[in-house]
Write an enzyme that holds these catalytic residues in place. Structure first.
Site, mmCIF file in Angstrom:
data_model
loop_
_atom_site.group_PDB
_atom_site.id
_atom_site.type_symbol
_atom_site.label_atom_id
_atom_site.label_comp_id
_atom_site.label_asym_id
_atom_site.label_seq_id
_atom_site.Cartn_x
_atom_site.Cartn_y
_atom_site.Cartn_z
ATOM 1 N N HIS A 195 0.870 -1.185 0.000
ATOM 2 C CA HIS A 195 0.000 0.000 0.000
ATOM 3 C C HIS A 195 0.899 1.225 0.000
ATOM 4 O O HIS A 195 1.826 1.308 0.808
ATOM 5 C CB HIS A 195 -0.901 -0.005 1.237
ATOM 6 C CG HIS A 195 -2.047 0.930 1.144
ATOM 7 N ND1 HIS A 195 -1.884 2.300 1.170
ATOM 8 C CD2 HIS A 195 -3.369 0.706 1.014
ATOM 9 C CE1 HIS A 195 -3.071 2.876 1.065
ATOM 10 N NE2 HIS A 195 -3.992 1.931 0.965
ATOM 11 N N ASP A 247 -7.441 -4.845 1.058
ATOM 12 C CA ASP A 247 -8.122 -5.634 0.025
ATOM 13 C C ASP A 247 -7.858 -7.124 0.246
ATOM 14 O O ASP A 247 -8.760 -7.946 0.125
ATOM 15 C CB ASP A 247 -7.645 -5.206 -1.371
ATOM 16 C CG ASP A 247 -7.977 -3.760 -1.667
ATOM 17 O OD1 ASP A 247 -9.157 -3.394 -1.534
ATOM 18 O OD2 ASP A 247 -7.062 -2.999 -2.014
#
Length: 186
Positions: free
Chosen positions: A86, A130
């Site tokens: 990320h 996710d």
């Protein structure tokens, strides 16, 4: 659903409700600043979330997880692939870390947790939110696409908070743009 599954779902709802001024939250704030009704504001947030580069990352992460768990034609675990890494969390997404930690006592989560550990050993490929939502769906044996539905439900609460804050501010969001290209001959 009782026990760890219930607490896991509750934690996911809280952890996914807001994430600074991401593209869906900014979209919601822009639409709210026009005085649009809350259903329209939520539709704007859902429209932004439906994009491949936002909510679509959950689906891509789930495909990688399932392929890795099945071992057939599994894509390599790589930094910044949907579900892995990320840009805001170079040392790992704390939302994912907490959800995966909460799954650790669940025997049915062993496969996704082993995959998460393998990914975490690759710098920049640590599991992100996710991955965690897809892992949660798989570990709890939820219906297909439950992870993205959970994400949208959680974000809806956050979007309503953004809309209320924007309404209280009273200002319309109107970013400016300046052309920096060249003018051709007429």
């Amino acid at each position: 659903m009782d026990g760890p599954g219930k607490e896991l779902l509750r934690a996911a709802l809280v952890l996914m409700a807001d994430h600074e001024l991401n593209n869906s939250a900014f979209t919601v704030r822009c639409v709210a600043s026009t005085g649009a009704a809350l259903p329209a504001v939520l539709c704007a947030g859902l429209a932004a979330l439906s994009g491949r580069e936002h909510g679509g990352h959950y689906l891509l992460a789930k495909e990688v997880i399932v392929a890795q768990l099945n071992g057939a034609d599994a894509p390599a675990l790589q930094p910044m692939r949907p579900g892995f890494g990320h840009p805001l969390y170079p040392h790992g997404d704390p939302r994912a870390a907490l959800l995966l930690q909460m799954m650790s006592p669940m025997p049915q989560a062993a496969g996704v947790l082993a995959l998460a550990a393998r990914a975490a050993a690759i710098e920049g490929a640590e599991p992100n939110s996710d991955f965690a939502l897809a892992a949660l769906e798989l570990a709890l044996d939820l219906p297909p696409h439950s992870g993205i539905v959970l994400f949208a439900l959680a974000r809806s609460a956050g979007w309503l908070a953004h809309a209320a804050e924007q309404a209280a501010d009273g200002g319309m969001i109107r970013p400016r743009a300046r052309y920096i290209g060249e003018f051709g001959a007429a």
